[in-house]
Design an enzyme around this catalytic site. Structure first.
Site, PDB file in Angstrom:
ATOM      1  N   ARG B 142       0.800  -1.221   0.000  1.00  0.00           N
ATOM      2  CA  ARG B 142       0.000   0.000   0.000  1.00  0.00           C
ATOM      3  C   ARG B 142       0.830   1.267   0.000  1.00  0.00           C
ATOM      4  O   ARG B 142       0.297   2.341   0.280  1.00  0.00           O
ATOM      5  CB  ARG B 142      -0.994  -0.035   1.161  1.00  0.00           C
ATOM      6  CG  ARG B 142      -2.086  -1.059   0.904  1.00  0.00           C
ATOM      7  CD  ARG B 142      -3.057  -1.211   2.039  1.00  0.00           C
ATOM      8  NE  ARG B 142      -4.159  -2.106   1.656  1.00  0.00           N
ATOM      9  CZ  ARG B 142      -4.985  -2.693   2.510  1.00  0.00           C
ATOM     10  NH1 ARG B 142      -4.856  -2.486   3.804  1.00  0.00           N
ATOM     11  NH2 ARG B 142      -5.948  -3.476   2.081  1.00  0.00           N
ATOM     12  N   THR B 187       2.550  -4.162   4.944  1.00  0.00           N
ATOM     13  CA  THR B 187       1.883  -3.816   3.693  1.00  0.00           C
ATOM     14  C   THR B 187       1.711  -2.308   3.551  1.00  0.00           C
ATOM     15  O   THR B 187       1.546  -1.806   2.451  1.00  0.00           O
ATOM     16  CB  THR B 187       0.492  -4.471   3.600  1.00  0.00           C
ATOM     17  OG1 THR B 187      -0.251  -4.135   4.790  1.00  0.00           O
ATOM     18  CG2 THR B 187       0.598  -5.981   3.460  1.00  0.00           C
ATOM     19  N   GLY B 203      -1.292  -6.460  12.066  1.00  0.00           N
ATOM     20  CA  GLY B 203      -1.641  -6.944  13.399  1.00  0.00           C
ATOM     21  C   GLY B 203      -3.051  -7.466  13.370  1.00  0.00           C
ATOM     22  O   GLY B 203      -3.330  -8.458  12.717  1.00  0.00           O
ATOM     23  N   GLU B 205      -5.723  -9.334  13.418  1.00  0.00           N
ATOM     24  CA  GLU B 205      -6.274 -10.663  13.651  1.00  0.00           C
ATOM     25  C   GLU B 205      -5.223 -11.679  14.118  1.00  0.00           C
ATOM     26  O   GLU B 205      -5.528 -12.843  14.294  1.00  0.00           O
ATOM     27  CB  GLU B 205      -6.932 -11.175  12.368  1.00  0.00           C
ATOM     28  CG  GLU B 205      -8.198 -10.450  11.989  1.00  0.00           C
ATOM     29  CD  GLU B 205      -7.962  -9.063  11.421  1.00  0.00           C
ATOM     30  OE1 GLU B 205      -8.511  -8.100  11.995  1.00  0.00           O
ATOM     31  OE2 GLU B 205      -7.224  -8.933  10.447  1.00  0.00           O
ATOM     32  N   ASP B 325     -14.415  -4.547  15.820  1.00  0.00           N
ATOM     33  CA  ASP B 325     -13.454  -4.355  14.743  1.00  0.00           C
ATOM     34  C   ASP B 325     -13.681  -3.028  14.013  1.00  0.00           C
ATOM     35  O   ASP B 325     -13.602  -2.957  12.796  1.00  0.00           O
ATOM     36  CB  ASP B 325     -13.470  -5.521  13.741  1.00  0.00           C
ATOM     37  CG  ASP B 325     -12.327  -5.429  12.737  1.00  0.00           C
ATOM     38  OD1 ASP B 325     -11.341  -4.710  13.015  1.00  0.00           O
ATOM     39  OD2 ASP B 325     -12.421  -6.054  11.665  1.00  0.00           O
ATOM     40  N   ASP B 327     -11.720  -0.227  14.055  1.00  0.00           N
ATOM     41  CA  ASP B 327     -10.439   0.230  14.574  1.00  0.00           C
ATOM     42  C   ASP B 327     -10.087   1.644  14.121  1.00  0.00           C
ATOM     43  O   ASP B 327     -10.864   2.324  13.454  1.00  0.00           O
ATOM     44  CB  ASP B 327      -9.343  -0.772  14.230  1.00  0.00           C
ATOM     45  CG  ASP B 327      -9.123  -0.889  12.727  1.00  0.00           C
ATOM     46  OD1 ASP B 327      -9.350   0.093  11.994  1.00  0.00           O
ATOM     47  OD2 ASP B 327      -8.713  -1.972  12.274  1.00  0.00           O
TER      48      ASP B 327
END
Lengths: 113, 581
Positions: B142, B187, B203, B205, B325, B327
């Protein structure tokens, strides 16, 4: 089998009691042969497979619906182990042979809910 | 919430005049990209030297050759196809001195002549293919960083590499994460700050503690790392006690998108990812019960780090004990000022936008997304109201969907209009939360804790929207709806244009003031990556956008929406570059 996720004696019991025990130290012994009990396939779906195969495999998501799949057992096992670039990671070292066999059985028994 | 160093002097009250007007005689450097040059990015409007465009984080190009008055003359100048573009292009091109640099899957990087697309060099990282085949959030990259004669990139197998900007040869590489053991790698794009490269690991999961690293930009030597799960032992950041039963060992966190930097306070701002498992069965007593009792610092937080030492100077946990989730990994940190006060604006995946002072203290929180019910509200001071904590079993209509009300790609702030342009997603989910055995071994892959499926929101169809808002209040000036949520970054320019790369493959140019569509071009496949603008060596303005399909949110589109997503290739990605003809 590679030790990839150990079931910690006591932790499982604690979960049932809704009072988790202290989480055990992460292993620094990866690569060791495991004597761990195979995980329940429904648990594996709730931790991993369900990310892409929605509703525990009953609906398509990022991946296809698995309930009622026309793929053969051999094709399913191959895909779980080897994955497919851009579509599915390879879980051949994450899951044991026994767990992969149990996953196939789980997929074969899926019913709508 | 705790905020450290409240007494630090901010620049509040000091009137700083920012020059937005751009001279037609653009500055030209043709020299090394340095921290000072990036810090003074306003003087180099023809460059795009860092992921978010500048330390202001605006994703705005002041270039104005291409404008709302001549947009009908915008045509493709050249294209470039990335080899082995599995899951498409998801990075952000960078440009300096007329040369464009961009990265792609499997850690490939190209340097291209910005005017012609001619290949200057090509770099391909040697990777452990067996490892990459096992990674879930892979093989995309990315973004990259520029500085001190190098192109910096984090690799899927846990390294930071420095590639010579002129030759494409590897100058050095540093192993930061044992990815063969831990699964996770890098990434996200690195960020150059002073003499350091800052980069955050994956990170979320996985059972690791999601470190963010500071690395000497010239030598590659690791200078520091900060653990987003539990902080650093032996320092005042140690927060492992916020993870009951030592559940910090099950991990999560990480900082997988490039954050921002505020030169005024000398703080690196980074958004952190979620704790694991994603869905906790604790119910309302999450401080004492469930898989990870407690607030779970410093996950789902914005953290302010000293770039020299990695010391935690300030933070705000946007969602204490994130049980959904949703975040804070979005990398946007817009540095703004109004009426003599300085602010940071940061979007959260849950669909709220947080407005902070420059030390991370909430000043306001506003809703970008209509369909939100994981909380009833978030107060302006950041306090969550009416949490919908989950218990084991079935839950209907949790909003938004796991992919978020806000996804990871960036919006854009236009200082001419004073508007912040941002994509919002309206979708929800049914889920069955399950008690799962704590995952402690990395190669077990994900740690979700639920089965789920996507459902429409209560107010109608699944959809997305691009809206133009006051970045501090959220007051909406206009909104354009899309039948499927756009997933790419946005770009505003000095030509009164807002570029929206949509998921069906259309690149659209809107009037930045009114939202009226002025132009569109079909790039033939969906957009899920970056867009930016720069000057070529011919002094012409170019707009570069990445194409290619296969991101984590977009992967649901084929089963959800059908065509055209069910026919998009998952192994193709093209950089498409436009200019006036």
């Amino acid at each position: 089998m590679i030790a990839l996720q150990r079931v910690i004696p006591g932790t499982l019991l604690a979960v049932r009691m809704q009072v988790p025990a202290t989480v055990a130290q992460p292993s620094d012994k990866q690569g060791e042969t495991s004597t761990a009990k195979p995980r329940d396939p429904a648990q594996i779906f709730a931790t991993t497979c369900g990310w892409c195969h929605h509703k525990g495999g009953r609906e398509a998501g990022k991946g296809p619906q698995l309930m009622g799949t026309s793929a053969s057992d051999g094709e399913i096992i191959y895909r779980i182990k080897m994955g497919k670039a851009g579509y599915m990671p390879a879980f051949g070292t994450a899951f044991s042979e026994e767990e992969i066999t149990a996953l196939v059985s789980y997929i074969r028994t899926l019913k709508p809910r | 919430m705790t905020h450290w160093q409240k007494g630090l002097t901010s620049a509040a009250g000091v009137l700083i005049v920012v020059a937005f007007a751009v001279s037609t005689a653009h500055s030209w450097a043709d020299g090394e990209v340095t921290y000072e040059r990036i810090k003074n990015a306003d003087k180099y409007p023809g460059d795009w030297m860092t992921y978010h465009g500048s330390y202001k984080g605006w994703h705005y190009s002041p270039l104005d050759q291409i404008s709302s008055k001549n947009i009908d003359k915008l045509k493709i100048a050249w294209t470039h196809s990335m080899p082995r573009a599995i899951r498409g292009l998801q990075s952000m091109p960078l440009a300096a001195d007329g040369v464009l640099y961009y990265s792609g899957p499997y850690n490939q990087v190209f340097a291209l002549d910005g005017a012609s697309g001619e290949v200057i060099w090509y770099y391909k990282q040697k990777l452990n293919e067996d490892l990459v085949s096992k990674q879930t959030h892979s093989p995309y990259n990315r973004g990259i960083a520029l500085g001190y004669g190098n192109v910096y990139m984090g690799t899927l197998d846990g390294k930071l590499v420095a590639i010579d900007m002129k030759t494409g040869k590897l100058n050095w590489e540093t192993k930061l994460i044992d990815s063969d053991k831990l699964t996770v790698g890098f990434t996200g794009a690195p960020l150059l700050v002073k003499d350091k490269i800052i980069i955050g690991s994956q990170g979320g999961e996985w059972p690791y503690r999601g470190p963010i690293f500071g690395v000497d930009a010239k030598t590659g030597k690791e200078a520091w790392k900060f653990y987003t799960v539990g902080g650093n032992e032996g320092t005042k950041s140690d927060a492992r006690k916020t993870w009951g039963n030592d559940s910090w060992r099950t991990g999560g966190g990480g900082g997988w998108m490039a954050g921002g930097y505020d030169p005024d306070t000398n703080l690196v701002w980074w958004g952190t990812a979620n704790p694991a498992p994603l869905y906790d069965y604790s119910g309302a007593d999450y401080k004492n019960a469930g898989a990870r009792p407690g607030d779970n610092l410093y996950t789902t937080s914005v953290i302010g780090l000293d770039p020299e030492t990695g010391e935690l100077k300030a933070y705000h946990q946007e969602l204490p004990h994130d049980a959904w989730d949703f975040d804070s990994a979005v990398g946007e940190f817009l540095m703004l000022e109004k009426a003599g006060r300085k602010y940071i604006v940061h979007p959260n995946k849950g669909g709220f936008v947080f407005v902070y002072d420059r030390m991370g203290k909430p000043q306001n929180v506003w809703r970008l997304v209509k369909n939100i019910n994981f909380v009833q509200d978030i107060k302006p001071d950041g306090t969550l109201v009416g949490r919908r904590d989950l218990t084991e079993g079935d839950h209907k209509g949790l909003c938004p969907f796991i992919a978020g009300g806000i996804s990871w790609n960036s919006g854009s702030y236009d200082p001419r209009t004073g508007l912040y342009y941002k994509v919002g997603n309206e979708w929800c989910m049914d889920l069955t939360v399950k008690k799962t055995t704590p995952i402690l071994e990395p190669m077990a892959q994900l740690n979700i804790g639920a089965d789920f499926s996507m459902v429409p929101p209560p107010d109608g169809k699944i959809r997305g929207h691009v809206s133009a808002r006051d970045p501090l209040t959220g007051a909406k000036k206009w909104e354009v709806e899309f039948p499927e949520p756009p997933l790419a970054s946005l770009l505003s320019t000095g030509g009164n244009l807002l570029f929206v790369p949509d998921p069906r493959g259309w690149l659209r140019a809107l009037d930045a003031t009114s939202g009226k569509e002025l132009w569109k071009h079909n790039n033939g496949q969906g957009h899920n990556g970056g867009i930016m603008s720069y000057l070529g060596k011919d002094k012409k303005q170019y707009v570069a956008v990445e194409t290619g399909w296969g991101g984590l949110a977009g992967d649901d589109y084929a089963s959800l929406f059908g065509k055209p997503y069910n026919s998009f290739p998952k192994d193709a990605g093209t950089l498409v570059v436009f200019t006036l003809q």
